[in-house]
Design a protein around this motif. Structure first.
Motif, PDB file in Angstrom:
ATOM      1  N   SER A 249       0.757  -1.247  -0.023  1.00 16.08           N
ATOM      2  CA  SER A 249       0.050   0.003  -0.076  1.00 16.08           C
ATOM      3  C   SER A 249       1.006   1.260  -0.211  1.00 16.08           C
ATOM      4  O   SER A 249       1.838   1.211   0.651  1.00 16.08           O
ATOM      5  CB  SER A 249      -1.000   0.034   1.316  1.00 16.08           C
ATOM      6  N   PHE A 250       0.648   2.349  -0.592  1.00 20.25           N
ATOM      7  CA  PHE A 250       1.140   3.616  -0.838  1.00 20.25           C
ATOM      8  C   PHE A 250       0.444   4.623  -0.538  1.00 20.25           C
ATOM      9  O   PHE A 250      -0.753   4.768  -1.246  1.00 20.25           O
ATOM     10  CB  PHE A 250       1.948   3.494  -2.195  1.00 20.25           C
ATOM     11  N   ARG A 251       0.960   5.583   0.390  1.00 19.89           N
ATOM     12  CA  ARG A 251       0.138   6.776   0.542  1.00 19.89           C
ATOM     13  C   ARG A 251       0.404   7.839  -0.615  1.00 19.89           C
ATOM     14  O   ARG A 251       1.341   8.026  -0.943  1.00 19.89           O
ATOM     15  CB  ARG A 251       0.541   7.302   1.898  1.00 19.89           C
ATOM     16  N   LEU A 252      -0.743   8.419  -1.141  1.00 15.14           N
ATOM     17  CA  LEU A 252      -0.613   9.087  -2.283  1.00 15.14           C
ATOM     18  C   LEU A 252       0.080  10.447  -2.027  1.00 15.14           C
ATOM     19  O   LEU A 252       0.702  10.859  -2.989  1.00 15.14           O
ATOM     20  CB  LEU A 252      -1.978   9.237  -2.931  1.00 15.14           C
ATOM     21  N   ASP A 253       0.152  10.932  -0.602  1.00 16.17           N
ATOM     22  CA  ASP A 253       0.693  12.284  -0.777  1.00 16.17           C
ATOM     23  C   ASP A 253       2.164  11.874  -0.498  1.00 16.17           C
ATOM     24  O   ASP A 253       2.842  13.033  -0.473  1.00 16.17           O
ATOM     25  CB  ASP A 253       0.092  12.908   0.472  1.00 16.17           C
ATOM     26  N   ARG A 254       2.782  10.730  -0.422  1.00 18.92           N
ATOM     27  CA  ARG A 254       4.083  10.528  -0.506  1.00 18.92           C
ATOM     28  C   ARG A 254       4.507   9.972  -1.989  1.00 18.92           C
ATOM     29  O   ARG A 254       5.470   9.546  -1.992  1.00 18.92           O
ATOM     30  CB  ARG A 254       4.312   9.401   0.598  1.00 18.92           C
ATOM     31  N   LEU A 255       3.748   9.891  -2.689  1.00 20.18           N
ATOM     32  CA  LEU A 255       3.877   9.563  -4.146  1.00 20.18           C
ATOM     33  C   LEU A 255       4.037  10.619  -5.254  1.00 20.18           C
ATOM     34  O   LEU A 255       3.258  11.493  -5.217  1.00 20.18           O
ATOM     35  CB  LEU A 255       2.917   8.500  -4.569  1.00 20.18           C
ATOM     36  N   THR A 256       5.086  10.508  -5.956  1.00 16.29           N
ATOM     37  CA  THR A 256       5.213  11.675  -7.061  1.00 16.29           C
ATOM     38  C   THR A 256       5.490  11.215  -8.240  1.00 16.29           C
ATOM     39  O   THR A 256       6.185   9.934  -8.370  1.00 16.29           O
ATOM     40  CB  THR A 256       6.295  12.835  -6.363  1.00 16.29           C
ATOM     41  N   GLY A 257       5.309  11.852  -9.242  1.00 16.23           N
ATOM     42  CA  GLY A 257       5.766  11.549 -10.709  1.00 16.23           C
ATOM     43  C   GLY A 257       5.305  10.167 -11.237  1.00 16.23           C
ATOM     44  O   GLY A 257       5.977   9.672 -11.802  1.00 16.23           O
ATOM     45  N   PRO A 258       3.940   9.848 -11.145  1.00 14.24           N
ATOM     46  CA  PRO A 258       3.354   8.535 -11.593  1.00 14.24           C
ATOM     47  C   PRO A 258       3.197   8.571 -13.075  1.00 14.24           C
ATOM     48  O   PRO A 258       2.852   9.533 -13.786  1.00 14.24           O
ATOM     49  CB  PRO A 258       2.142   8.475 -11.027  1.00 14.24           C
ATOM     50  N   GLN A 259       3.792   7.675 -13.718  1.00 16.91           N
ATOM     51  CA  GLN A 259       3.864   7.502 -15.127  1.00 16.91           C
ATOM     52  C   GLN A 259       3.386   6.404 -15.521  1.00 16.91           C
ATOM     53  O   GLN A 259       4.045   5.064 -15.333  1.00 16.91           O
ATOM     54  CB  GLN A 259       5.269   7.675 -15.598  1.00 16.91           C
ATOM     55  N   PRO A 260       2.362   6.036 -16.349  1.00 16.19           N
ATOM     56  CA  PRO A 260       1.665   4.876 -16.867  1.00 16.19           C
ATOM     57  C   PRO A 260       2.959   4.206 -17.757  1.00 16.19           C
ATOM     58  O   PRO A 260       3.443   5.068 -18.710  1.00 16.19           O
ATOM     59  CB  PRO A 260       0.498   5.217 -17.431  1.00 16.19           C
ATOM     60  N   THR A 261       3.175   3.007 -17.804  1.00 18.43           N
ATOM     61  CA  THR A 261       4.303   2.530 -18.708  1.00 18.43           C
ATOM     62  C   THR A 261       3.530   1.930 -19.954  1.00 18.43           C
ATOM     63  O   THR A 261       4.335   1.909 -20.960  1.00 18.43           O
ATOM     64  CB  THR A 261       4.853   1.184 -18.107  1.00 18.43           C
ATOM     65  N   GLY A 262       2.291   1.857 -20.180  1.00 19.55           N
ATOM     66  CA  GLY A 262       1.823   1.262 -21.436  1.00 19.55           C
ATOM     67  C   GLY A 262       1.660  -0.176 -21.612  1.00 19.55           C
ATOM     68  O   GLY A 262       1.072  -0.746 -22.277  1.00 19.55           O
ATOM     69  N   ALA A 263       2.254  -0.916 -20.520  1.00 12.55           N
ATOM     70  CA  ALA A 263       2.400  -2.261 -20.412  1.00 12.55           C
ATOM     71  C   ALA A 263       1.013  -2.795 -19.507  1.00 12.55           C
ATOM     72  O   ALA A 263       0.810  -2.398 -18.530  1.00 12.55           O
ATOM     73  CB  ALA A 263       3.435  -2.753 -19.675  1.00 12.55           C
ATOM     74  N   ARG A 264       0.106  -3.461 -20.031  1.00 10.28           N
ATOM     75  CA  ARG A 264      -0.916  -3.725 -19.403  1.00 10.28           C
ATOM     76  C   ARG A 264      -0.802  -5.305 -18.847  1.00 10.28           C
ATOM     77  O   ARG A 264       0.087  -6.047 -19.042  1.00 10.28           O
ATOM     78  CB  ARG A 264      -2.368  -3.857 -20.423  1.00 10.28           C
TER      79      ARG A 264
END
Length: 317
Positions: free
Chosen positions: A198-213
């Motif tokens: 589990s990851f707290r969103l306020d501690r998460l930065t720069g999310p990047q979808p990779t395109g891999a499903r």
């Protein structure tokens, strides 16, 4: 699927889930031939859905952001109003609607044309919602990016700073967003660690979808909220609050939502439990509930309540 209407609704749902679907995989999901799939796509186009197609062996279909939002046929002002309203609800403006609002917002944002997205971002940047929260401030881009990755079953990379330790790059298969305890959490399968995290969103930065499903894994127990609660019980917090309040369960839950656990007592009243780092929140809850209460733990809360009461009495003298 023998029923054409049901099949087309399923097709539309799938197209809204992924950015791009290979034709063979889409036909397999619908249990139809490639020819039938093409006819169904043509029917969606006739209804106003902008579906792009690419030919060839690796050809497929993609639902593009369009100038309108069929079948609702919203105008620009209505579309902007809905998106802004959903963002406010996601921030906690309407108790109990946070997760639903994020899922709906992800669908709306995916279909909005760029000009409307810019208007929404500009409006959000210069307005300050008067919503009581007390939790950390979240970046709307981070929230919607993670939500769309969950819906699209698309692997995600981001930088994450844990409670103790340095920031590190993470690579995950996102499963679900959960609003709990005035915070947002991303539940995901960590590809580097080979386990659920589990990851707290306020501690998460720069999310990047990779395109891999990916094909979703089964979360232990199946219930994201219950799974997260069980994990959080093993994480030490500064204060474990327990208070007996002489009121009903509905009254307390109507105010605290998912920010605490409420248990009805056979002798009357309810027990409110919270695992928190700041005692200011339970003091405020007890004041707003305006009901008799007994602090069971911790001792620091008793002292904090006493000092708050003395301050209020001095102000009213």
């Amino acid at each position: 699927m023998a029923n054409t209407s049901a099949r087309m609704l399923r097709l539309l749902s799938l197209l809204q889930t992924h950015r791009y679907w290979p034709g063979s995989e889409l036909a397999e999901r619908l249990e139809v031939s490639a020819r039938t799939l093409r006819r169904d796509v043509d029917r969606l186009r006739e209804l106003g859905y902008p579906v792009d197609a690419s030919r060839g062996v690796a050809g497929g279909y993609q639902l593009q952001a369009g100038a309108a939002m069929p079948p609702l046929l919203l105008d620009d002002e209505e579309a902007v109003a809905i998106a802004v309203g959903l963002r406010s609800a996601a921030a906690g403006a309407v108790a109990g609607f946070e997760e639903t609002s994020v899922r709906a917002l992800a669908k709306v944002i995916q279909l909005l044309p760029p000009r409307l997205r810019r208007r929404i971002d500009a409006l959000q940047a210069v307005t300050a919602p008067g919503v009581f929260g007390g939790g950390p401030v979240l970046d709307a881009f981070t929230l919607t990016t993670c939500a769309m990755a969950c819906r699209g079953e698309e692997r995600l990379r981001f930088d994450y700073t844990p409670r103790q330790g340095e920031s590190a790059r993470r690579h995950v298969e996102p499963h679900r967003l959960v609003s709990l305890g005035r915070r947002w959490y991303l539940i995901a399968w960590d590809l580097d660690r080979g386990d659920w995290r589990s990851f707290r969103l306020d501690r998460l930065t720069g999310p990047q979808p990779t395109g891999a499903r990916f094909r979703p894994r089964e979360l232990p127990g199946g219930d994201p909220v219950r799974w997260l609660r069980s994990r959080m019980r093993t994480i030490p917090n500064r204060y474990a609050v327990s208070v007996v309040v002489q009121t009903d369960v509905a009254t307390i839950r109507g105010f605290v939502g998912n920010w605490g656990e409420v248990e009805e007592l056979p002798e009357g009243g309810c027990r409110l439990r919270m695992n928190i780092d700041d005692l200011g929140w339970p003091v405020m809850v007890l004041g707003v509930l305006n009901a008799p209460f007994t602090v069971e733990s911790p001792d620091e809360l008793r002292e904090r309540v006493r000092r708050a009461g003395e301050t209020l009495l001095r102000g009213a003298a």
